[in-house]
Enzyme design. Structure first.
Site, PDB file in Angstrom:
ATOM      1  N   LEU A 110       0.738  -1.119  -0.141  1.00 47.98           N
ATOM      2  CA  LEU A 110       0.226  -0.134   0.214  1.00 47.98           C
ATOM      3  C   LEU A 110       0.753   1.660  -0.315  1.00 47.98           C
ATOM      4  O   LEU A 110       0.166   2.185  -0.533  1.00 47.98           O
ATOM      5  CB  LEU A 110      -1.108   0.173   0.937  1.00 47.98           C
ATOM      6  CG  LEU A 110      -2.698  -0.440   1.426  1.00 47.98           C
ATOM      7  CD1 LEU A 110      -2.953  -0.437   2.447  1.00 47.98           C
ATOM      8  CD2 LEU A 110      -3.590  -0.329   0.104  1.00 47.98           C
ATOM      9  N   ARG A 136      -0.482   5.111  -1.313  1.00 47.68           N
ATOM     10  CA  ARG A 136      -0.576   5.594  -0.592  1.00 47.68           C
ATOM     11  C   ARG A 136       0.635   7.277  -0.408  1.00 47.68           C
ATOM     12  O   ARG A 136       0.335   8.296  -0.304  1.00 47.68           O
ATOM     13  CB  ARG A 136      -0.656   4.962   1.521  1.00 47.68           C
ATOM     14  CG  ARG A 136      -2.084   4.540   1.270  1.00 47.68           C
ATOM     15  CD  ARG A 136      -1.703   4.423   2.485  1.00 47.68           C
ATOM     16  NE  ARG A 136      -3.265   3.784   2.845  1.00 47.68           N
ATOM     17  CZ  ARG A 136      -3.424   2.522   4.151  1.00 47.68           C
ATOM     18  NH1 ARG A 136      -2.708   2.811   5.258  1.00 47.68           N
ATOM     19  NH2 ARG A 136      -4.788   2.555   3.772  1.00 47.68           N
ATOM     20  N   VAL A 158      -9.935   6.624  -2.577  1.00 47.45           N
ATOM     21  CA  VAL A 158      -9.245   5.468  -3.146  1.00 47.45           C
ATOM     22  C   VAL A 158      -7.684   4.909  -2.013  1.00 47.45           C
ATOM     23  O   VAL A 158      -7.739   6.433  -1.247  1.00 47.45           O
ATOM     24  CB  VAL A 158      -8.838   5.447  -4.352  1.00 47.45           C
ATOM     25  CG1 VAL A 158      -9.608   5.487  -5.459  1.00 47.45           C
ATOM     26  CG2 VAL A 158      -7.830   6.195  -4.966  1.00 47.45           C
ATOM     27  N   GLU A 159      -7.556   3.689  -1.956  1.00 49.71           N
ATOM     28  CA  GLU A 159      -6.408   3.616  -1.383  1.00 49.71           C
ATOM     29  C   GLU A 159      -7.005   3.704   0.422  1.00 49.71           C
ATOM     30  O   GLU A 159      -5.606   3.947   1.262  1.00 49.71           O
ATOM     31  CB  GLU A 159      -5.401   4.833  -0.771  1.00 49.71           C
ATOM     32  CG  GLU A 159      -4.718   4.041  -2.768  1.00 49.71           C
ATOM     33  CD  GLU A 159      -3.980   2.611  -3.405  1.00 49.71           C
ATOM     34  OE1 GLU A 159      -3.922   1.859  -2.324  1.00 49.71           O
ATOM     35  OE2 GLU A 159      -3.044   2.471  -3.831  1.00 49.71           O
ATOM     36  N   GLY A 160      -8.379   3.252   1.162  1.00 51.25           N
ATOM     37  CA  GLY A 160      -7.973   3.266   2.331  1.00 51.25           C
ATOM     38  C   GLY A 160      -9.113   4.864   2.711  1.00 51.25           C
ATOM     39  O   GLY A 160      -8.414   6.202   2.402  1.00 51.25           O
TER      40      GLY A 160
END
Length: 818
Positions: free
Chosen positions: A376, A380, A502-504
């Site tokens: 990730l 991120r 996105v990405e959390g």
């Protein structure tokens, strides 16, 4: 002062000193033993009082210093209580905690950060090959992109752009050269995405996805040799277009809730009976999915027939599936906020795949979530911050120019204080984003995988992009609202929710991840304590716990003392790097680091496992940690650039803003803390004289605004790395040209306006006034030419698009709910 009072005073002073300096327990014992011996020799106090002092000394230090005794009398009891109170943790939570590593975030959690460690970190730089790629293929790709054509007419990149991206290996920036990739650094990867984003967000997202979380990085880190040899060259050449399917209707941020599954079974593949998996899935929001040739898939794997062993629930597993494989249903599209990068759903039911399609082979079964979390950091830490910083730089450049060119009441709107407030925020936050981007990329290129820090910059960079672009839109007014080829801001504005989601998702990143993971990963003792509690060997676990818990107790005491003394002294008791202009900020960072570490310990002590359910409290502590990191990045960036004089206002603005936000987050945290008597004491320890910090003032913000309103080195440094077209028909080129012409004509225009107001000129319209002034000899022909050029250029920039009615015929677009 009698001897007894003097002795106690000396004891207290040296206790505070030892706690402040974090002296070892042995040093405490040696000093107090000598002090007590001296007192016993010289004192005239009663023998009974001396006996009491010596008994206290022995009863305190012997159990603490004799480790076996300490373990038996103290640690074993604390260990039993700790194991009962320790909250349960899901597999996905545990794997997320264990993924990646800690870096500068651990220093900030220490309460005593080592600034030389930060400042000695090498400044990341592009290689000649990387710079040539930016100056060559990236520049050429930007020239090929017509964002209005992409977003409004084609809803896709043109075929020639797709072909260019593949040929120039834009999808292979992270792939090693031995497989045909470019093997670029994180800095280069970010620079490419950032530059593209200032031309077309659609193109930037298209390029960034294969280079972040997806089959490429997963194969590089976990793939078998056979998988790497086969797929990486095909990915590098563009022969394969990858996508990765994680999100589904039931599972977004909660990957553990996914309903997609696979069953270990035997089946036929290429005419042979082989061991494999029958997978069933329903995914959505998959970028590049509609055009992908290679599908990365996450699912929960089960082995009910025990073909692999005794365990039935094998956990989240990842596989690579060619999209032409029978049973794979792929190709329909979503339409994400009018930014038409390829994105869509896919599904399959009872699709049989051979076992060697599992990424990493059979040995990697059940390790999927950890593999994903460890990767990730690219999404991120690289891609999304690049998009956000690009938006900030572009908004700074264009909005400053527009505010200088656009006039109301015969004054540039950039002179209005209300507009300057927004310009200052645009410039200040852009400097913050660039600083955090560079520092984080440097850590990634040094081999770090700081999962907490990448969560911090993912959240704050995308939120700062939201703020900056909103401010830019407000300043542009109708110019930013009216869509068309002349509008250079609207697509960036529309794309904001993409990065936020996105990405959390940002809400969960702030409230659950930053402090939730940081409190365990970055704290010097908590993770060790948890590992000790989980140790299956009770004796070894007790030894591990004993060392950690007493280190933790000393750590907490030290931070209490440090927080109070630094608050009393306004941080002058701590050392700072020898930088005259910014030393005060390093000292205040050390002060707030100690306060944060203290608050974190008391929060975990009082709330325990309930803290993760008190999400708003956790979020506020996460805000403190975040701003400690962000202002560290600003100071480091300023230092690395040689501390330019023009940039000091940007540093000051960010420092004042961050300290103010830290202060308010602490006050909000303590106002909502469940034990208010303790909250009162903690507030007094941190801020013994009340609030210490205030927001940036109007004068400082006006100075920042002026940096954006005029061409200069500071403006160029702030906006370096964006695409600036050289063609005269390009709207951004027109904007830059109009800025130069407007500045050249400003003094002349002021003369004309004064002449109109005094009645020397009868014409009220500026163009007619120029002609009249030229005819009467008030201005020269050259001056008239300069004025007309500025007026024409500004009108061209201010103009917006309009369309014929026929261009608004409704389009019929088939679709269905997904």
């Amino acid at each position: 002062m009698n001897q007894f009072t003097l002795f106690l005073t000396v004891c207290l002073v040296f206790a505070c000193t030892f706690a402040f300096l974090r002296s070892t327990l042995w040093l405490w014992a040696m000093f107090y033993g000598l002090l007590l011996a001296g007192f016993s020799y010289y004192a005239t106090s009663s023998a009974l009082l001396l006996i009491v002092f010596w008994l206290c000394f022995l009863l305190i230090f012997i159990p603490l210093l004799v480790v076996p005794l300490r373990q038996k009398l103290i640690s074993s009891r604390l260990f039993a209580i700790y194991r009962k109170l320790l909250p349960t943790m899901s597999d996905t939570e545990r794997e997320a905690l264990e993924a990646g590593n800690v870096w500068w975030d651990a220093e900030l959690f220490s309460g005593k950060p080592d600034w030389q460690k930060l400042l000695s970190m090498p400044v990341p730089t592009l290689s000649q090959e990387e710079q040539a790629f930016l100056d060559g293929p990236v520049e050429e790709l930007c020239k090929m992109l017509d964002d209005w054509h992409i977003t409004h007419e084609r809803y896709d990149l043109p075929p020639e752009v797709w072909e260019f991206i593949k040929q120039q290996r834009f999808f292979a920036m992270i792939i090693p050269k031995q497989y045909g990739g470019l093997e670029f650094s994180a800095l280069a990867h970010s620079a490419v995405v950032m530059k593209l984003s200032t031309r077309s967000v659609t193109a930037a997202v298209t390029v960034m996805v294969p280079n972040s979380l997806g089959p490429g990085i997963l194969l590089m880190q976990y793939g078998t040799d056979a998988q790497k040899e086969y797929y990486l060259p095909r990915l590098a050449s563009g022969e394969e277009i990858p996508c990765f399917a994680l999100t589904g209707p039931e599972a977004g941020s909660d990957a553990g809730g996914m309903q997609d599954y696979g069953i270990v079974s035997r089946g036929e593949f290429e005419g042979k009976q082989v061991l494999g998996i029958r997978a069933t899935w329903n995914k959505r929001y998959i970028t590049l999915g509609p055009i992908a040739t290679l599908l990365g898939l996450a699912f929960k794997l089960y082995d009910p027939d025990h073909l692999l062993g005794d365990k039935e629930n094998l956990g989240i597993t990842l596989a690579l599936i060619p999209t032409k494989h029978p049973g794979v249903n792929i190709g329909r599209r979503h339409f994400p906020v009018n930014i038409p990068f390829q994105n869509g759903p896919n599904n399959g039911k009872d699709v049989f795949i051979p076992m060697d399609w599992v990424i990493g082979g059979q040995d990697r079964i059940g390790q999927g979530w950890r593999m994903l979390v460890e990767c990730l950091s690219d999404g991120r830490g690289i891609s999304l911050p690049a998009l956000s910083t690009g938006a900030g730089k572009f908004a700074s450049r264009t909005t400053g120019a527009y505010a200088r060119i656009r006039k109301q009441f015969n004054v540039s709107i950039g002179e209005f204080e209300g507009v300057q407030e927004f310009l200052a925020r645009i410039g200040g936050l852009t400097y913050l984003m660039e600083s955090a981007r560079i520092l984080t990329l440097g850590s990634l290129d040094q081999g770090e995988k700081p999962s907490v820090i990448t969560a911090i910059i993912k959240f704050h960079m995308t939120e700062n992009m939201r703020q900056v672009v909103n401010d830019a839109m407000d300043i542009h007014g109708g110019k930013g609202v009216m869509l068309g080829p002349r509008n250079y801001l609207a697509r960036s504005y529309q794309s904001i929710p993409v990065g936020i989601t996105v990405e959390g998702a940002n809400i969960l990143t702030r409230s659950m991840i930053i402090f939730g993971q940081g409190a365990i990963r970055c704290h010097p003792y908590v993770l060790t304590e948890m590992q000790a509690a989980a140790n299956t060997d009770p004796k070894e676990g007790l030894k591990q716990f004993d060392k950690a818990i007493f280190g933790h107790i000393g750590f907490t005491i030290s931070n209490v003392v440090r927080t109070f003394l630094l608050g009393l002294s306004n941080a002058y008791l701590c050392l700072a790097p020898h930088t005259v202009d910014t030393a005060k900020y390093y000292r205040q960072l050390t002060r707030m680091s100690a306060a944060f570490a203290m608050l974190a310990d008391f929060a975990m002590l009082i709330l325990g496992g309930a803290l993760k359910r008190r999400e708003r409290l956790s979020a506020r502590l996460g805000d403190v940690l975040s701003h400690l990191y962000l202002i560290s990045a600003v100071l480091k960036h300023h230092q690395d650039q040689g501390r330019p004089e023009d940039d000091k206002v940007l540093v000051e603005w960010n420092a004042q803003r961050s300290f103010y936000l830290i202060q308010e987050a602490i006050y909000d945290f303590l106002d909502n803390f469940p034990v208010q008597s303790l909250a009162f004491a903690l507030r007094f320890l941190i801020f013994p004289f009340g609030r210490s910090y205030s927001k940036p003032d109007d004068v400082l913000e006006s100075r920042i605004a002026k940096l954006l309103l005029s061409p200069g080195n500071a403006r160029d440094r702030l906006t370096t790395g964006i695409y600036l077209p050289n063609e005269s028909d390009e709207v951004v080129y027109m904007l830059e040209d109009a800025l130069i012409k407007t500045i050249a004509a400003e003094s002349l225009q002021t003369r004309l306006i004064k002449a109109i107001r005094s009645g020397q000129l009868k014409s009220l319209i500026i163009v007619e006034a120029v002609n009249e002034a030229s005819t009467t000899g008030m201005i020269t022909d050259q001056e008239a030419k300069t004025l007309r050029a500025a007026i024409d250029a500004s009108r061209e920039v201010i103009a917006v698009d309009d369309f014929a009615k026929e261009e608004f015929q409704p389009a019929i677009a088939p679709g269905h709910a997904n």
